[in-house]
Motif scaffolding. Structure first.
Motif, short mmCIF file in Angstrom:
data_model
loop_
_atom_site.label_atom_id
_atom_site.label_comp_id
_atom_site.label_asym_id
_atom_site.label_seq_id
_atom_site.Cartn_x
_atom_site.Cartn_y
_atom_site.Cartn_z
N TYR A 73 -6.31 5.53 -4.32
CA TYR A 73 -4.96 5.95 -4.70
C TYR A 73 -4.96 6.69 -6.02
O TYR A 73 -3.96 7.32 -6.39
CB TYR A 73 -4.01 4.73 -4.73
CG TYR A 73 -4.17 3.82 -5.92
CD1 TYR A 73 -3.31 3.90 -7.00
CD2 TYR A 73 -5.20 2.88 -5.97
CE1 TYR A 73 -3.45 3.08 -8.10
CE2 TYR A 73 -5.35 2.05 -7.05
CZ TYR A 73 -4.48 2.15 -8.12
OH TYR A 73 -4.65 1.33 -9.20
N ILE A 74 -6.08 6.62 -6.75
CA ILE A 74 -6.26 7.49 -7.92
C ILE A 74 -7.34 8.49 -7.50
O ILE A 74 -8.51 8.12 -7.35
CB ILE A 74 -6.71 6.68 -9.17
CG1 ILE A 74 -5.66 5.61 -9.51
CG2 ILE A 74 -6.94 7.61 -10.36
CD1 ILE A 74 -6.06 4.66 -10.64
N LYS B 277 -6.62 -4.20 -20.03
CA LYS B 277 -5.47 -5.07 -20.28
C LYS B 277 -5.83 -6.30 -21.11
O LYS B 277 -4.97 -6.87 -21.79
CB LYS B 277 -4.83 -5.49 -18.94
CG LYS B 277 -4.24 -4.28 -18.20
CD LYS B 277 -3.82 -4.57 -16.76
CE LYS B 277 -3.32 -3.27 -16.11
NZ LYS B 277 -3.04 -3.38 -14.68
N PHE C 129 -1.45 -6.33 -7.64
CA PHE C 129 -1.38 -5.91 -9.05
C PHE C 129 -0.24 -4.93 -9.32
O PHE C 129 0.24 -4.83 -10.43
CB PHE C 129 -2.73 -5.31 -9.50
CG PHE C 129 -3.14 -4.05 -8.80
CD1 PHE C 129 -2.69 -2.82 -9.25
CD2 PHE C 129 -4.00 -4.09 -7.71
CE1 PHE C 129 -3.09 -1.65 -8.61
CE2 PHE C 129 -4.40 -2.92 -7.07
CZ PHE C 129 -3.95 -1.70 -7.52
N ASN D 248 0.13 -4.83 -13.39
CA ASN D 248 0.50 -3.54 -13.98
C ASN D 248 1.78 -3.60 -14.80
O ASN D 248 1.83 -3.10 -15.93
CB ASN D 248 0.65 -2.47 -12.89
CG ASN D 248 -0.69 -2.03 -12.35
OD1 ASN D 248 -1.72 -2.63 -12.66
ND2 ASN D 248 -0.68 -1.00 -11.53
N GLU E 109 -4.31 10.03 -12.72
CA GLU E 109 -3.34 8.94 -12.53
C GLU E 109 -1.95 9.36 -12.98
O GLU E 109 -0.94 8.95 -12.39
CB GLU E 109 -3.80 7.68 -13.28
CG GLU E 109 -3.11 6.48 -12.69
CD GLU E 109 -3.60 5.14 -13.20
OE1 GLU E 109 -4.60 5.08 -13.93
OE2 GLU E 109 -2.93 4.15 -12.86
N TYR F 38 -5.42 -10.94 -10.11
CA TYR F 38 -4.18 -10.81 -9.31
C TYR F 38 -4.09 -11.96 -8.32
O TYR F 38 -4.37 -13.10 -8.69
CB TYR F 38 -4.13 -9.43 -8.63
CG TYR F 38 -4.63 -8.34 -9.52
CD1 TYR F 38 -3.92 -8.01 -10.66
CD2 TYR F 38 -5.83 -7.69 -9.28
CE1 TYR F 38 -4.37 -7.04 -11.53
CE2 TYR F 38 -6.30 -6.71 -10.15
CZ TYR F 38 -5.57 -6.40 -11.26
OH TYR F 38 -6.03 -5.44 -12.11
N VAL G 205 -9.65 -1.64 -11.01
CA VAL G 205 -9.87 -0.92 -9.75
C VAL G 205 -11.02 0.11 -9.83
O VAL G 205 -11.37 0.70 -8.83
CB VAL G 205 -8.61 -0.21 -9.21
CG1 VAL G 205 -7.63 -1.19 -8.62
CG2 VAL G 205 -7.98 0.69 -10.22
N1 LIG Z 1 -5.93 -2.96 -10.93
C1 LIG Z 1 -6.08 -1.92 -11.73
O1 LIG Z 1 -7.15 -1.71 -12.28
C2 LIG Z 1 -4.91 -1.01 -11.80
C3 LIG Z 1 -4.98 -0.05 -12.96
C4 LIG Z 1 -4.52 1.32 -12.60
N2 LIG Z 1 -4.59 2.16 -13.76
C5 LIG Z 1 -3.09 1.28 -12.08
O2 LIG Z 1 -2.21 1.26 -12.85
O3 LIG Z 1 -2.86 1.28 -10.89
#
Ligand SMILES: NC(=O)CC[C@H](N)C(=O)O
Length: 313
Positions: A31-32, A71, A99, A118, A164, A247, A265
């Motif tokens: 998704y990224i 985080k 998440f 998030n 992102e 999560y 991720v």
């Molecule tokens: N679980 C993750 O690592 C999420 C971080 C990612 N940058 C997001 O905001 O979706």
């Protein structure tokens, strides 16, 4: 001393070899867009024990996107800035949700469950940003990591951040929703910009294991002898890593690995064996909860072999 350097090195080497040979690797986050291009066959593992001995296996020096592992460090910084007042903005209970979930936010009036989902991390980032320009806040986060790892070469991967920023509609939704409840103080675009950029910090397992050492040693980084945070705060951050760091896979991670840990991720996991070691593992393929598939398996093998689970040998 409960293990010799040779024992630790052998364990890390054997686990890295075993993981390289496995064909079940999970799925790379797609998704990224920029992360979707990462080669899933990579695997790295680095352990730094209490004596400062480093055991490295596989792709230990390849930088990867730390994503949500950032985080842990933003939580540490924000607690340093505002102390326990932070808990007015964010809770510290496991979410039992994915998440990037938005459902709990409505029921809980915009206060995210914990700083590692998030929404919670965006709220923490907003606290760090207050009173600063986005560039300054980001510089502060990056310099903190460079200081912890004793490595000024750590940088932000701008391509990942831009990727992102272009596609992070769900995070934008979370941030706007919190803003509607008055939980964010700064303009949403600024807070999100800093958030996306700290997620895009690139580090190797070696750098990440070094940066996590203060959490394994009561707030003191043994590499410098400097106290980063109090012992009590380190203990509490570890507790949140244990209960919320993966999560809705946090229970399973505690069950299998038995260490405080934080995943991202990008496929990295930082795990802390209190008093014993700081551990970084990386394999880009994820499981259904968005946690590194082989990373978790490798940590399970390592803690079993070394007797490092916090719940007993
Ligand atoms: N679980 C993750 O690592 C999420 C971080 C990612 N940058 C997001 O905001 O979706």
């Amino acid at each position: 001393m409960s293990h010799t350097a040779a024992e630790l090195e052998q364990a890390v080497r054997e686990i890295a070899e075993e993981m390289r040979a496995r064909t079940d690797r999970g799925t790379v986050a797609d998704y990224i867009p920029e992360l979707a291009q990462v080669d899933a066959r990579q695997f790295g593992l680095v352990v730094i024990d209490a004596e400062g001995r480093v055991a490295a296996g596989g792709d230990a020096d390849t930088p990867f996107s730390i994503q949500s592992i950032s985080k842990v460090f933003t939580l540490t910084l924000a607690l340093g800035m505002v102390g326990d007042r932070l808990w007015r903005r964010v809770g510290r209970e496991p979410s039992g949700s994915p998440f990037n979930s938005i459902v709990q936010l409505e029921r809980e009036r915009g206060i995210p469950r914990n700083p590692f989902i998030n929404a919670g991390a965006i709220a923490v980032t907003d606290v760090i940003l207050s009173g600063h320009q986005p560039r300054e806040a980001l510089g502060e986060i990056l310099r903190f990591l460079q200081f912890l790892a004793q490595d000024p070469s750590i940088v932000i991967d701008e391509a990942v951040a831009a990727s992102e920023q272009r596609t992070g509609f769900r995070n934008a939704a979370l941030a706007n929703y919190m803003k509607s409840f008055g939980v964010l103080d700064n303009p949403v675009v600024y807070t999100l910009g800093v958030y996306f950029h700290h997620c895009a910090i690139a580090m190797s397992c070696r750098q990440l294991a070094a940066a996590g050492r203060f959490l394994a040693h009561s707030g003191v980084n043994p590499a410098t002898g400097l106290s980063v945070i109090s012992a009590e705060r380190a203990r509490r951050i570890n507790a949140i890593m244990l209960t919320c760091g993966h999560y809705d896979g946090s229970g399973d991670f505690a069950y299998r690995v038995g260490l405080p840990g934080k995943s991202g991720v990008g496929g990295g996991i930082l795990a802390v064996a209190p008093g014993k070691a700081s551990i970084a593992v990386w394999s880009p393929g994820l499981d259904a909860a968005g946690n590194s598939h082989l990373g978790r398996i490798a940590l399970e093998a390592l803690t079993r072999r070394m007797g490092w689970s916090i719940f007993g040998v």
